[in-house]
Design a protein around this motif. Sequence first.
Motif, PDB file in Angstrom:
ATOM      1  N   MET A  52      31.479  38.947  36.385  1.00 46.21           N
ATOM      2  CA  MET A  52      32.171  39.887  35.492  1.00 46.21           C
ATOM      3  C   MET A  52      33.537  40.255  36.068  1.00 46.21           C
ATOM      4  SD  MET A  52      28.989  42.393  34.454  1.00 46.21           S
ATOM      5  CE  MET A  52      30.016  43.529  33.519  1.00 46.21           C
ATOM      6  N   GLU A  53      33.590  40.449  37.386  1.00 49.37           N
ATOM      7  CA  GLU A  53      34.872  40.779  38.016  1.00 49.37           C
ATOM      8  C   GLU A  53      35.804  39.574  38.042  1.00 49.37           C
ATOM      9  OE1 GLU A  53      35.921  43.724  39.088  1.00 49.37           O
ATOM     10  OE2 GLU A  53      34.085  44.640  38.287  1.00 49.37           O
ATOM     11  N   GLU A  54      35.233  38.397  38.346  1.00 50.33           N
ATOM     12  CA  GLU A  54      36.075  37.210  38.490  1.00 50.33           C
ATOM     13  C   GLU A  54      36.595  36.698  37.151  1.00 50.33           C
ATOM     14  OE1 GLU A  54      33.756  34.398  40.644  1.00 50.33           O
ATOM     15  OE2 GLU A  54      33.392  35.745  42.341  1.00 50.33           O
ATOM     16  N   LEU A  55      35.831  36.900  36.047  1.00 47.12           N
ATOM     17  CA  LEU A  55      36.210  36.363  34.730  1.00 47.12           C
ATOM     18  C   LEU A  55      36.751  37.430  33.788  1.00 47.12           C
ATOM     19  CD1 LEU A  55      33.154  33.983  34.087  1.00 47.12           C
ATOM     20  CD2 LEU A  55      35.408  33.369  34.968  1.00 47.12           C
ATOM     21  N   LYS A  56      37.016  38.641  34.297  1.00 47.15           N
ATOM     22  CA  LYS A  56      37.417  39.726  33.379  1.00 47.15           C
ATOM     23  C   LYS A  56      38.730  39.423  32.666  1.00 47.15           C
ATOM     24  CE  LYS A  56      39.495  42.406  37.157  1.00 47.15           C
ATOM     25  NZ  LYS A  56      39.439  43.703  37.889  1.00 47.15           N
ATOM     26  N   ASP A  57      39.599  38.659  33.296  1.00 43.32           N
ATOM     27  CA  ASP A  57      40.855  38.312  32.624  1.00 43.32           C
ATOM     28  C   ASP A  57      40.678  37.171  31.637  1.00 43.32           C
ATOM     29  OD1 ASP A  57      42.129  40.262  34.126  1.00 43.32           O
ATOM     30  OD2 ASP A  57      42.635  38.855  35.742  1.00 43.32           O
ATOM     31  N   GLU A  58      39.664  36.350  31.845  1.00 44.29           N
ATOM     32  CA  GLU A  58      39.443  35.191  30.969  1.00 44.29           C
ATOM     33  C   GLU A  58      38.463  35.502  29.846  1.00 44.29           C
ATOM     34  OE1 GLU A  58      37.702  30.606  31.329  1.00 44.29           O
ATOM     35  OE2 GLU A  58      38.064  31.835  33.116  1.00 44.29           O
ATOM     36  N   ARG A  59      37.349  36.177  30.167  1.00 46.62           N
ATOM     37  CA  ARG A  59      36.336  36.459  29.155  1.00 46.62           C
ATOM     38  C   ARG A  59      35.499  37.654  29.620  1.00 46.62           C
ATOM     39  NH1 ARG A  59      34.595  32.878  25.590  1.00 46.62           N
ATOM     40  NH2 ARG A  59      36.817  32.414  25.664  1.00 46.62           N
ATOM     41  N   ALA A  60      35.702  38.789  29.036  1.00 46.84           N
ATOM     42  CA  ALA A  60      34.896  39.973  29.356  1.00 46.84           C
ATOM     43  C   ALA A  60      33.542  39.852  28.670  1.00 46.84           C
ATOM     44  CB  ALA A  60      35.617  41.239  28.932  1.00 46.84           C
ATOM     45  N   PHE A  61      32.486  40.232  29.333  1.00 47.40           N
ATOM     46  CA  PHE A  61      31.149  40.140  28.759  1.00 47.40           C
ATOM     47  C   PHE A  61      30.264  41.223  29.366  1.00 47.40           C
ATOM     48  CE2 PHE A  61      31.266  37.516  32.522  1.00 47.40           C
ATOM     49  CZ  PHE A  61      30.070  37.782  33.164  1.00 47.40           C
ATOM     50  N   LYS A  62      29.133  41.449  28.707  1.00 48.30           N
ATOM     51  CA  LYS A  62      28.138  42.404  29.187  1.00 48.30           C
ATOM     52  C   LYS A  62      26.935  41.633  29.734  1.00 48.30           C
ATOM     53  CE  LYS A  62      29.423  45.738  25.593  1.00 48.30           C
ATOM     54  NZ  LYS A  62      28.915  46.515  24.428  1.00 48.30           N
ATOM     55  N   VAL A  63      26.141  42.321  30.524  1.00 47.64           N
ATOM     56  CA  VAL A  63      24.980  41.689  31.149  1.00 47.64           C
ATOM     57  C   VAL A  63      23.747  42.533  30.868  1.00 47.64           C
ATOM     58  CG1 VAL A  63      23.895  41.034  33.330  1.00 47.64           C
ATOM     59  CG2 VAL A  63      26.334  40.601  32.971  1.00 47.64           C
ATOM     60  N   GLN A  64      22.696  41.851  30.472  1.00 48.65           N
ATOM     61  CA  GLN A  64      21.410  42.517  30.261  1.00 48.65           C
ATOM     62  C   GLN A  64      20.324  41.638  30.895  1.00 48.65           C
ATOM     63  OE1 GLN A  64      20.320  43.109  26.162  1.00 48.65           O
ATOM     64  NE2 GLN A  64      19.119  44.924  26.642  1.00 48.65           N
ATOM     65  N   VAL A  65      19.699  42.145  31.983  1.00 47.04           N
ATOM     66  CA  VAL A  65      18.698  41.394  32.731  1.00 47.04           C
ATOM     67  C   VAL A  65      17.345  42.048  32.488  1.00 47.04           C
ATOM     68  CG1 VAL A  65      17.949  40.588  34.990  1.00 47.04           C
ATOM     69  CG2 VAL A  65      20.390  40.744  34.488  1.00 47.04           C
ATOM     70  N   PHE A  66      16.395  41.269  31.979  1.00 45.79           N
ATOM     71  CA  PHE A  66      15.017  41.734  31.820  1.00 45.79           C
ATOM     72  C   PHE A  66      14.202  41.126  32.974  1.00 45.79           C
ATOM     73  CE2 PHE A  66      16.797  41.335  27.526  1.00 45.79           C
ATOM     74  CZ  PHE A  66      16.700  42.648  27.116  1.00 45.79           C
ATOM     75  N   ALA A  67      13.574  41.970  33.768  1.00 38.02           N
ATOM     76  CA  ALA A  67      12.772  41.521  34.909  1.00 38.02           C
ATOM     77  C   ALA A  67      11.334  41.972  34.693  1.00 38.02           C
ATOM     78  CB  ALA A  67      13.319  42.094  36.213  1.00 38.02           C
ATOM     79  N   THR A  68      10.399  41.028  34.737  1.00 39.79           N
ATOM     80  CA  THR A  68       9.010  41.345  34.387  1.00 39.79           C
ATOM     81  C   THR A  68       8.051  40.824  35.445  1.00 39.79           C
ATOM     82  OG1 THR A  68       8.728  39.298  33.127  1.00 39.79           O
ATOM     83  CG2 THR A  68       9.568  41.211  31.932  1.00 39.79           C
TER      84      THR A  68
END
Length: 1024
Positions: A376-392
């Motif tokens: 997210m930090e490295e690609l913030k200038d190229e493509r901003a995105f969100k992250v959702q991790v489901f751990a079960t």
Amino acid sequence: MDFTSSSVSRDRAHPRALRKAYGFEDSIMSDERPVTTAPTLLPTEPVGALTTRPTIIVGIGGSAGALDGYERFFLSLPQGSGMAFVVVPHLDPHHQGLMPDILQRCTSMPIVLIEDGLAAQPDQVYVLPPGHSLTIMNGILLLDDLELAKGKVIDHFLESLAADQGERGVGIILSGMGRDGTRGVQAIREHFGLVLVQDPQTAEYPSMPRSAAETQLANDVLPAEELAPRLYTFVTQKAALRTEDVSNEGGQPGAPLQKILRLVRVRTGHDFTRYKRSTLVRRIDRRMKSHRLEDITAYLRLLQDSPEEIQALFQDFTINVTSFFRDVEAFDELKEHLRDYIPAHKQEMDNVRVWVAGCSTGEEAYSVAIVLHELMEELKDERAFKVQVFATDIDPEAIEKARTALYPREIEYVVSPARLQRAFHKQDGGYQVRPEIRNLVTFAIHNTFGDPPFTRLDLLCCRNMLIYLSSELQAEIMAVFHFALRSGGLLFLGASETVGRDRDHFSPLNLRWKIHQRGDGVSAALPVGQVFSTNSLVPSPPRSVAPPRPARTENVAQLAQGLLLAQHVPPAVMVGESGEILFVHGPTARYLELPAGTVLTNVFEMARGNLRYELPAAVRQAIAERREVVRAGVPVEVEGLLRTVDLTVRPVPGLMPGLLLIEFQERPEGGAVPTPPDQADPMLTLQRELQYSKETLQATVEEMGVSMEELRSANEELQTTNEELQSTNEELTTSKEELQSLNEELTTINAEHHRVIHDLAQANDDLKNLLDSAGIATVFLDNALRIKRFTPQISQVINLMPVDVGRPISDISVNLQYEFFARDIARVLDTLEVFEAQVQTRDGLWYLMRITPYRTSDNFIDGVVVAFTNIHLVKSLEQQVQDTAAYAEQVLNSLHDPLLILDNDLRVLTANRALLSLLHASGAQVKGERVYNLGNFALDTPELIGLLHDVVATEEGVVNRVIDLQLPHLGRRRMKVEVEPIVSEDRAGVLLLLKLEDVTALLRRAAVEGEDLTGDAQEPGSDS
């Protein structure tokens, strides 16, 4: 884990009594054996040709200062186990320890100080030398630099042992400080090895065994003296259970195994029937061994009577062993593929959805979250995105630990310093995941092959879970993963896992680290047998069936049933009265949606569109009236198009009360019924939604009333708890101050001990060098006359070797021509008086033997010290002196004139035979007498005495002096006197040689002849 129930008293018996207590009296060995250093194995020599492979390799970790645990372990270990033991203690790299010598007194096995390239052999104990770390490869012990272990030499070796030996590796943690060994026992269990831990209650330093025991991975937590017999039992006892013992003729689980798995399912809600049979049998067999049971029926009765044992077996089935960034290179590869995937498949501010299945205690889920946060930090200038991790995971305890996001300090050895700084902060002596990482991960209790899967995933991680499952179940799970991933999504498996028969649906991106990409195309519907049945232990029908054989018509029937169910049975879910989903059949994602945020399994909150209003009402009606309820023609927006769905809710009688089956029957596009008037009129629609809202609000108000009562009660309990916590906090503050003071005192004492140890080591070195340089042969004996210590020179007098320490001196051959040696030692012990004697060896050498009592600092007699000083040279010189004196005496006696030798005090040293005859005295009478006392004072004349004193004073001789002497029996005689001084080289003293000559007759004859002989005597013939 509770250690207070240990039946072992904290009062320790003497270690040497343990063998008798455990029935190992035949294992008594000599107290002292030399430590062996085995030769280094040459690289060109085949290992198998030089060694016999040990049955088990046992890694033992602990503190070098807590020797009691090591002694008790080896003293209680039976012989002939065929195991190789590798002792990895915490050692001072600059100090040569005494551990090999101490261990040798506790076991008859050879103690080998490890050298690089040494092959482990059975029934030997290998000790790590100071200043090194240790690994093992193919049974070869390899010394490494100490820095490679990063301060964790025990973890470093146990992890290597687990990877190299697998099930043949055993990890034992004894008394010690710190947490070293914790990661090592996790690695041992992950590779199906055996873990034994000393009971912290019995350890001198409990930190290390307590940390290992808190992982709850130890097979047994026992006192050190009980660990060895338990280990011996585990290794030598044959497998009580085999796979064929619990399978019927068709290869299906037999009745005992089915009963055990049913008990586990009833207790935990999880079914393990389609785990690998060998894994289940191995786990059950290990639990049976821990309870010393050999009959599976007896173990089944134990499970029926003990819910705790069922929980323990469940924990064995679900090994929660994981770590951060396991296989760092794999995560680096994953990061690079995600770097390419995200810009190609995601729009600005899209969600990157991730599912980490079997997350255990969360390390792997947070590792993936850290990687994505970095992107997210490295690609913030190229493509901003969100992250959702489901751990079960299916283990509630593991999920609770993962939610706390607090991990021990040991993670700093597996997480790089840069990531530690970015993703963690120190808290409570450990590391807490930072909120920006923690908020990316949602944890939930979820069965990967029993609960609805997460969908539209960009990344699915399932590492080291499939290896425990049967091939059929692996195939079904791969179908679930294919269904859950979106086209082009990434699948991240463990290094030992494959996609199996679904390789056509996944293309490999990295074969080494098992990173795959889902192919394009719509996924098939989930197979009917995707989840375990809730009312049967018989596995569900397989997802796909091989071409039927003519002789197996039942396969044709199963195939037909599977196809009909998959094609004609509508999508459905099984729910409870509260709407919690218990079972899913078919592609329900068209009607149920998993919203972002917290993981939900409630069908009311997942319903799409108008189903959100119709479904709760239909469920309430079905519950109230206990009959089937149908809502026909419900319009639902599916994939952007308005579809008509018939909703059916019917109660399910039988197994569990309150079960409801909800079916979604979508009408064909051409067969849609006219829209009902109440749905066409917006006003009626609003009234229907309002009625739903009223019903929902009424239910909410009622629930809120109950919740308020519960909250009021909880508030009162919290107030009480708060007061107790305040009191506890005050006590902890006081305890903290006391501990700080105690810590300062301990630090001071520790520094003093270091100084004392240094002084003692210096004194020991000085004493050793003193004894060696003095060249005195010395042997130390205790009160029972057993040998305690000796110097190397003693071998010239007594034939002693290092192995003789502890033996009675009477059993040793003495090289002396002296038969009273033992008697004299006993007399010194009785009288406490020093005894000296000159003794001669059989080789003719002379020694001064000195026997003194051995006194301790508190004046306690603890034996004797026998010292032999070589006096052979002195005895030789003494003999030479005696020979010279005898020769001189013979020379003097050969002279006819009387001669005397006097010292400067005029005492007689010697006299010849002529003088003794002259004075009529014996040698004994004159020796030592002053000259004027000789012969009844015959020589006591002032003239002679004055003459002698002048010679002593001037050191000048006198010749031809004639004096008168009154001699016994002779009367008055005239004597010529000559005195010659004898001066030593150092001029320290003067001896006088007195010569007397009787000239009475000569003078008379001269008088007759007319010679004038008055005054000094003249030589005959000289002029007067």
